[in-house]
Design an enzyme around this catalytic site. Structure first.
Site, PDB file in Angstrom:
ATOM      1  N   GLU A 127       3.801   3.276 -10.666  1.00 37.74           N
ATOM      2  CA  GLU A 127       5.577   3.684 -10.146  1.00 37.74           C
ATOM      3  C   GLU A 127       5.845   2.753  -9.276  1.00 37.74           C
ATOM      4  O   GLU A 127       5.413   2.484  -8.928  1.00 37.74           O
ATOM      5  CB  GLU A 127       4.749   4.693  -8.772  1.00 37.74           C
ATOM      6  N   ARG A 128       7.092   3.114  -9.529  1.00 40.28           N
ATOM      7  CA  ARG A 128       8.710   2.081  -9.409  1.00 40.28           C
ATOM      8  C   ARG A 128       8.077   0.395  -9.518  1.00 40.28           C
ATOM      9  O   ARG A 128       7.893  -0.495  -8.208  1.00 40.28           O
ATOM     10  CB  ARG A 128       7.833   1.186  -7.796  1.00 40.28           C
TER      11      ARG A 128
ATOM     12  N   ASN B 216      -0.100   8.396  -4.621  1.00 39.63           N
ATOM     13  CA  ASN B 216      -0.308  10.071  -5.483  1.00 39.63           C
ATOM     14  C   ASN B 216      -1.264   9.558  -6.179  1.00 39.63           C
ATOM     15  O   ASN B 216      -0.618   9.296  -7.541  1.00 39.63           O
ATOM     16  CB  ASN B 216       1.532   9.171  -6.307  1.00 39.63           C
TER      17      ASN B 216
ATOM     18  N   LYS C  35      -2.104   8.968   1.286  1.00 38.42           N
ATOM     19  CA  LYS C  35      -1.281  10.131   1.053  1.00 38.42           C
ATOM     20  C   LYS C  35      -1.445  11.074   1.023  1.00 38.42           C
ATOM     21  O   LYS C  35      -1.719  11.939   0.243  1.00 38.42           O
ATOM     22  CB  LYS C  35       0.331   9.207   0.201  1.00 38.42           C
TER      23      LYS C  35
ATOM     24  N   GLU D 166       5.336  13.962   0.406  1.00 30.14           N
ATOM     25  CA  GLU D 166       6.550  14.615  -1.158  1.00 30.14           C
ATOM     26  C   GLU D 166       5.438  15.027  -1.723  1.00 30.14           C
ATOM     27  O   GLU D 166       5.154  14.622  -3.135  1.00 30.14           O
ATOM     28  CB  GLU D 166       6.712  12.940  -1.834  1.00 30.14           C
TER      29      GLU D 166
ATOM     30  N   ARG E  11      -1.512   6.740   5.991  1.00 31.92           N
ATOM     31  CA  ARG E  11       0.246   6.507   6.194  1.00 31.92           C
ATOM     32  C   ARG E  11       1.135   7.177   6.920  1.00 31.92           C
ATOM     33  O   ARG E  11       0.522   8.386   7.134  1.00 31.92           O
ATOM     34  CB  ARG E  11       0.586   6.438   4.197  1.00 31.92           C
TER      35      ARG E  11
ATOM     36  N   ARG F 262      15.334  12.562   7.923  1.00 30.58           N
ATOM     37  CA  ARG F 262      14.376  12.013   8.216  1.00 30.58           C
ATOM     38  C   ARG F 262      13.764  11.209   8.289  1.00 30.58           C
ATOM     39  O   ARG F 262      12.999  10.649   8.647  1.00 30.58           O
ATOM     40  CB  ARG F 262      14.645  11.859   6.907  1.00 30.58           C
TER      41      ARG F 262
ATOM     42  N   LYS G 211       5.432   2.542   6.935  1.00 30.41           N
ATOM     43  CA  LYS G 211       6.524   1.338   6.242  1.00 30.41           C
ATOM     44  C   LYS G 211       7.509   0.883   7.477  1.00 30.41           C
ATOM     45  O   LYS G 211       7.608   1.056   8.120  1.00 30.41           O
ATOM     46  CB  LYS G 211       7.373   2.714   5.287  1.00 30.41           C
TER      47      LYS G 211
ATOM     48  N   ASP H 226      12.846   4.127   4.122  1.00 29.25           N
ATOM     49  CA  ASP H 226      12.083   4.514   2.508  1.00 29.25           C
ATOM     50  C   ASP H 226      12.780   3.206   1.980  1.00 29.25           C
ATOM     51  O   ASP H 226      13.525   2.621   0.788  1.00 29.25           O
ATOM     52  CB  ASP H 226      12.255   5.336   1.661  1.00 29.25           C
TER      53      ASP H 226
ATOM     54  N   GLU I  81       3.618  -1.581   6.006  1.00 28.28           N
ATOM     55  CA  GLU I  81       3.912  -1.734   5.006  1.00 28.28           C
ATOM     56  C   GLU I  81       4.901  -2.041   4.469  1.00 28.28           C
ATOM     57  O   GLU I  81       6.520  -1.643   4.829  1.00 28.28           O
ATOM     58  CB  GLU I  81       3.267  -0.046   4.592  1.00 28.28           C
TER      59      GLU I  81
ATOM     60  N   GLU J 146      12.026  -1.353  -5.756  1.00 29.25           N
ATOM     61  CA  GLU J 146      12.345  -0.477  -5.949  1.00 29.25           C
ATOM     62  C   GLU J 146      14.245   0.026  -5.228  1.00 29.25           C
ATOM     63  O   GLU J 146      14.449   0.705  -5.994  1.00 29.25           O
ATOM     64  CB  GLU J 146      11.626   0.864  -4.874  1.00 29.25           C
TER      65      GLU J 146
END
Ligand code: GCV
Length: 701
Positions: free
Chosen positions: A170-171, A213, A290, A294, A327, A339, A363, A368, A390, A396
């Site tokens: 992912e990414r 994820n 996580k 999401e 997280r 957000r 993060k 993000d 993080e 990304e």
């Protein structure tokens, strides 16, 4: 043979001798090519006639072997490993000493008199010291007469891989996953060891090998064996393995009806799972989670809190000394909410409620991994909960593997930000290294930018981001410039003029990118590829996955009002921080649109209106990629041809795409500002519709 041919042969040999070796980037910063200067080599060689190692543990052996291999390459001579120095001088002694005056167990000391002694309280300390000594040679520093002590400021220095069972990442933009899950545990790819070497050389001591994820498959007996095989390779390099876990695993693979963290059967399932894991991997690090983020399930599905979920896992791991990294990347699909505020709202009330072996991983910014974000307000409000950092190494939002962005300045900008949590000089760095709140656990993670590409990171210069992250994780006081300089010398060239040129390119690259991509506090975390410019995107399954949610362009102006008149997210910071950003007149321009909706015609501190300033940044940003290209052309003679061509090609793509970004933003925003493009800049050659078409075609790929 006629003379012409002999001359050509001689010329070729001469040119090859002078030219840098061919190199595909696989060796990273551990190249250890022969030091060109013979007298320098001889000086080093006098102090490196042997390596004395009395211990026989795997990590100590690694230290000696790495040192031996490095010296062999750099000095062009074999350096024997002996069990004792005896009366001999002129060698290197590797030794552990429990009474060493280092601050912690992983620190090292290097002293040099007749022999150079590299010592640590533990084997890992010696290993880090051995790499530090090699770094001295690689960067042309003296090795005799040294007297230095170095300690890691943060305990857990980790990479997080977002790798899936099917080999995708992912990414990820550098090929597929490094881990060949289908071949493990039987076949051990030699690359696993090289991965461990690279990490150990910069002080990384932990790795989470799978995506946050997470698939529950990683907790099955079949996969745990594979994970154990990797752990065996990493162990001699002082690296512990961790897993991301899927919170409902007790249901999906455990056959239970619930994953409620307060359910005794669920507790038992996790406790048994932990025991099973530790049987296979006695030094297993722990879990990364996580949850309720999401679409990932979590404790809130059972009306429990993040603390309930984290503590349940923490209790399962505690008997084995494992830890939970939970997280804080959470936000709900609420178009009316901001957000920016979400993580604070969910986590701050839980301060002090987490078990001792839990770290909350945050993060760097509140949204993000944007090209430029203010620090996350959480860092200033959770003194009773260990907070880990993080960062994201994979690009990304930073142009994937085609744009040059040296990330150390991003990391430093956050680490050096003052939270004011205990008064002036309460930097984020001091929060996460535990010095401010005496956290019992400290951690920093980088979302990895590695993949199966031969050069590991796709963009050859992106290796610098992996390198700088590791070195900063060890010592966050190091400067971006010093790290860039070090990396260039170890990886690309030691020719002073070229070192300077490349270091300068690296240092300027982030601001160049921000200028054409998201200047003055614009952000773009909208859904999709996270690559193509699409500021017009206004439809999605959730409002906070559209572009217009973030930039808020309208006929009056641009930017997200986060003052008390708007979402009031600024109230999440200490008053001293609020003061810096609250007033649009004094808010630093890089953060302006993060916090204010600014009229198009508003005069800024630069003397230009908002619109003119934006255009200036979009245009100069895109033009500066041309500057990067020119700088790179100057170093051709000193960089190996393969790397040179690779970077040159990527810079050409970056140039094309930077103009694409500039045009998309300028033409789209102009529909609101209704202002002309200021001189000396020229109107884009294409129309907004043409840019939109380009993006659609891109998305079809
Ligand atoms: C792993 C962003 C990324 C997701 C990522 C997520 C996270 O939303 O786009 O790919 O998921 O962050 O950090 O969990």
């Amino acid at each position: 043979m006629n003379y012409k041919i002999i001359f050509l042969l001689l010329l070729t040999t001469w040119c090859r001798a002078g030219a840098p070796d061919r190199d595909d980037g696989y060796r990273l910063w551990l190249k250890y090519d022969l030091i060109k200067d013979a007298s320098q080599r001889a000086t080093y060689a006098r102090s490196a006639q042997f390596i004395a190692l009395s211990g026989n543990t795997p990590v100590l052996k690694t230290a000696a072997e790495e040192l031996q291999a490095g010296l062999q390459g750099l000095l062009g001579k074999a350096v024997p490993i002996v069990t004792s120095a005896g009366n001999k001088t002129g060698g290197i002694i590797l030794t552990t000493r429990a009474d060493l005056p280092t601050r912690n167990d992983e620190g090292y000391q290097i002293t040099g008199k007749q022999n150079i002694t590299v010592s640590g309280r533990t084997d890992a300390g010696v290993l880090y010291g051995a790499f530090a000594l090699l770094r001295q040679l690689q960067t042309g520093q003296p090795i005799s007469g040294l007297s230095l002590i170095s300690n890691p400021k943060i305990q857990l220095r980790m990479l997080n891989h977002w790798d899936n069972t099917d080999g995708s990442i992912e990414r990820g933009y550098a090929g597929s996953s490094l881990w060949n899950w289908y071949e493990l545990p039987e076949r051990i790819d030699p690359r696993y060891r090289d991965y461990a070497r690279a990490n150990a050389s910069i002080g990384i001591n932990g790795t989470v090998v799978n995506n946050v994820n997470a698939s529950s498959r990683f907790l099955t007996a079949e996969y745990l064996e594979k994970v154990a095989a990797l752990a065996n390779v990493f162990r001699p390099y002082g690296i512990k393995i961790y897993l991301s876990v899927y919170f409902p695993a007790p249901k999906t693979i455990g056959g239970l009806k619930t994953a409620d963290p307060l359910d005794p059967e669920v507790n038992k399932w996790w406790a048994d799972k932990a025991t099973e894991i530790y049987k296979l991997i006695p030094d297993f690090g722990g879990f990364l989670v996580k949850a309720n983020s999401e679409g990932q399930p979590g404790p809130q599905d059972y009306n429990r809190t993040h603390a309930d979920g984290a503590n349940m896992l923490a209790k399962a791991l505690a008997p084995h000394k494992g830890i939970v990294i939970w997280r804080a990347f959470v936000y709900k699909a609420d178009g009316k909410a901001d957000r920016f505020k979400a993580a604070y709202e969910e986590f701050q009330p839980l301060d002090g409620q987490f078990d001792k072996n839990v770290i909350v991983q945050v993060k760097n910014g509140p949204i993000d991994f944007q090209p430029r974000e203010p620090f996350s307000p959480i860092f200033g409000v959770m003194p009773k909960t260990p907070l880990g950092m993080e960062f994201q190494l994979t690009q990304e939002y930073l142009g994937f593997a085609t744009h040059l962005v040296y990330e150390a300045p991003i990391f430093k900008e956050c680490l050096d930000s003052d939270t004011y949590v205990t008064g002036k000089n309460s930097t984020v760095a001091k929060v996460i290294d535990g010095s401010l709140h005496a956290y019992p656990l400290t951690a920093i993670a980088g979302v990895a930018n590695t993949g199966s590409d031969r050069n590991w990171t796709g963009h050859p210069l992106a290796q610098a981001n992996w390198y700088a992250f590791g070195r900063l994780a060890w010592d966050h006081s190091l400067s971006s410039e010093a790290l860039a300089n070090e990396w260039v010398k170890m990886t690309l060239t030691t020719e002073p003029a070229s070192v300077k040129t490349i270091t300068d390119m690296l240092l300027k690259s982030r601001d160049i990118y921000v200028n054409y991509n998201t200047p003055m506090g614009l952000s773009r975390p909208w859904t999709g590829a996270h690559f193509a410019p699409e500021p017009w995107q206004n439809r999605s399954s959730r409002p906070d996955w559209t572009a217009i949610y973030y930039h808020r362009a309208d006929s009056l102006g641009l930017g997200f009002d986060r003052t008390a008149k708007g979402s009031n997210a600024l109230a999440q910071y200490r008053p001293e921080v609020q003061q810096q950003w609250n007033n649009p007149e004094t808010c630093p321009l890089p953060y302006l649109l993060w916090f204010h909706h600014v009229p198009w015609t508003k005069k800024l501190s630069t003397g230009r209106t908002l619109w003119d300033e934006l255009c200036t940044r979009f245009y100069t940003g895109a033009d500066s990629v041309g500057w990067l290209q020119k700088q790179w052309a100057q170093v051709k003679k000193d960089v190996n041809p393969e790397t040179f061509d690779n970077v040159a090609g990527r810079l050409a793509t970056q140039q094309k795409e930077a103009i694409w970004w500039r045009d998309a933003w300028v033409l789209y925003l102009q529909e609101f500002s209704r202002q002309p493009i200021p001189a000396p800049f020229k109107k884009p050659e294409r129309s907004l519709d043409e840019v939109k078409q380009l993006v659609e075609i891109y998305k079809m790929r």
